[in-house]
Design a protein around this motif. Structure first.
Motif, PDB file in Angstrom:
ATOM      1  N   ARG A  75       4.659   6.217  -3.597  1.00  0.00           N
ATOM      2  CA  ARG A  75       5.269   7.079  -2.583  1.00  0.00           C
ATOM      3  C   ARG A  75       4.294   7.386  -1.448  1.00  0.00           C
ATOM      4  O   ARG A  75       4.673   7.360  -0.268  1.00  0.00           O
ATOM      5  N   LEU A  76       3.048   7.656  -1.793  1.00  0.00           N
ATOM      6  CA  LEU A  76       2.035   7.940  -0.776  1.00  0.00           C
ATOM      7  C   LEU A  76       1.855   6.764   0.169  1.00  0.00           C
ATOM      8  O   LEU A  76       1.774   6.937   1.397  1.00  0.00           O
ATOM      9  N   HIS A  77       1.811   5.571  -0.385  1.00  0.00           N
ATOM     10  CA  HIS A  77       1.540   4.389   0.436  1.00  0.00           C
ATOM     11  C   HIS A  77       2.714   3.987   1.318  1.00  0.00           C
ATOM     12  O   HIS A  77       2.553   3.163   2.220  1.00  0.00           O
ATOM     13  N   HIS A  81      -5.580   8.204  -1.206  1.00  0.00           N
ATOM     14  CA  HIS A  81      -6.182   9.402  -1.797  1.00  0.00           C
ATOM     15  C   HIS A  81      -7.593   9.130  -2.298  1.00  0.00           C
ATOM     16  O   HIS A  81      -8.506   9.931  -2.118  1.00  0.00           O
ATOM     17  N   LEU A  82      -7.767   8.000  -2.969  1.00  0.00           N
ATOM     18  CA  LEU A  82      -9.050   7.508  -3.478  1.00  0.00           C
ATOM     19  C   LEU A  82      -9.688   8.387  -4.561  1.00  0.00           C
ATOM     20  O   LEU A  82     -10.871   8.249  -4.842  1.00  0.00           O
ATOM     21  N   ASP A 111      -6.821   1.947  -3.223  1.00  0.00           N
ATOM     22  CA  ASP A 111      -6.388   3.198  -3.842  1.00  0.00           C
ATOM     23  C   ASP A 111      -5.959   2.963  -5.286  1.00  0.00           C
ATOM     24  O   ASP A 111      -6.350   3.707  -6.203  1.00  0.00           O
ATOM     25  N   VAL A 112      -5.170   1.919  -5.501  1.00  0.00           N
ATOM     26  CA  VAL A 112      -4.707   1.591  -6.854  1.00  0.00           C
ATOM     27  C   VAL A 112      -5.885   1.165  -7.732  1.00  0.00           C
ATOM     28  O   VAL A 112      -5.996   1.573  -8.899  1.00  0.00           O
ATOM     29  N   ASP A 133       3.180  -0.457  -7.623  1.00  0.00           N
ATOM     30  CA  ASP A 133       3.698  -1.556  -6.798  1.00  0.00           C
ATOM     31  C   ASP A 133       2.627  -2.537  -6.336  1.00  0.00           C
ATOM     32  O   ASP A 133       2.925  -3.707  -6.067  1.00  0.00           O
ATOM     33  N   THR A 134       1.397  -2.080  -6.207  1.00  0.00           N
ATOM     34  CA  THR A 134       0.348  -2.857  -5.541  1.00  0.00           C
ATOM     35  C   THR A 134      -0.634  -3.441  -6.545  1.00  0.00           C
ATOM     36  O   THR A 134      -1.100  -2.740  -7.448  1.00  0.00           O
TER      37      THR A 134
END
Length: 239
Positions: free
Chosen positions: A105-107, A128-129, A160-161, A195-196
């Protein structure tokens, strides 16, 4: 946490709720907290990110004031996801899906147009990291909400992921640790739900993690084994 860390400072604006790696968080009242960077670093970039994601409906605390090293925000009430997982109030796979959906959602949010935030690549997103179960608060008002945006910036979704996966994998790689098996289940389920693909950015995540000056003794040594676990399970999830 060491009780000594919760001793009030001479200039404390209120009761000290918690002390993190870089900052102290004080209760101003039931609705507001103040997060103060101990090194005096400006909070303006962090505030810009949090205001942006909050304005677009992402579950994060509302920012009321940002000045110097002080960030005044909405006080979120509820246990952290880490506490809920440890108490077995949230199943591991449900917690992993929660983390993945928050990142997904953030991405998907639009990139903010702010002079404080630098876009490096055309596909940069808000990252966010430092998203892990201790930085998710299970609130009644927002549902799962994300806190501690001090490392947030614009960057690669894959990084991030990869960072979240690496943080989970470090606990899983700590053989003999109390939460090793649970963290492995969490990692596998997270990689299946997000997703990533983290693998294109895993080397960068490892470099950033090993350079982190806040690592406690023994953490840095777990990073290579953690990276191997991420590689192993991500291949299966994104093949």
């Amino acid at each position: 946490m060491n009780p000594a860390q919760l001793a009030p400072h001479d200039d404390a604006p209120g009761p000290l709720l918690t002390s993190g790696r870089d900052a102290d968080v004080y209760a101003l009242d039931e609705d507001r907290v103040l997060r103060r960077n101990r090194d005096g670093q400006s909070v303006l970039r962090e505030a810009a990110i949090v205001r942006h994601v909050w304005a677009h409906g992402f579950p994060a605390p509302q920012v009321f004031r940002a000045e110097g090293a002080d960030l005044e925000m909405e006080r979120l009430h509820g246990p952290t996801l880490l506490q809920a997982l440890a108490a077995e109030e949230v199943p591991l796979r449900e917690g992993a899906t929660m983390l993945a959906e928050l990142l997904n959602r953030l991405h998907r949010l639009p990139v903010p147009q702010d002079d404080l935030l630098t876009v490096g690549n055309a596909d940069d997103v808000v990252v966010h990291l430092d998203l892990h179960p201790a930085n998710v608060v299970l609130t009644e008002s927002h549902g799962p909400a994300v806190v501690d945006w001090s490392a947030a910036r614009l960057g690669s979704a894959a990084l991030d992921v990869a960072t979240t996966a690496l943080l989970l994998a470090e606990v899983a790689a700590d053989e003999g640790g109390d939460y090793s098996h649970a963290a492995q289940v969490l990692l596998v389920a997270f990689l299946a739900a997000v997703d990533t693909d983290p693998l294109p950015a895993l080397d960068e995540a490892v470099r950033l993690r090993t350079r982190d000056s806040h690592l406690v003794p023994g953490e840095r040594e777990l990073v290579p084994a953690a990276a191997a676990l991420v590689t192993r399970y991500a291949h299966g999830a994104h093949s």
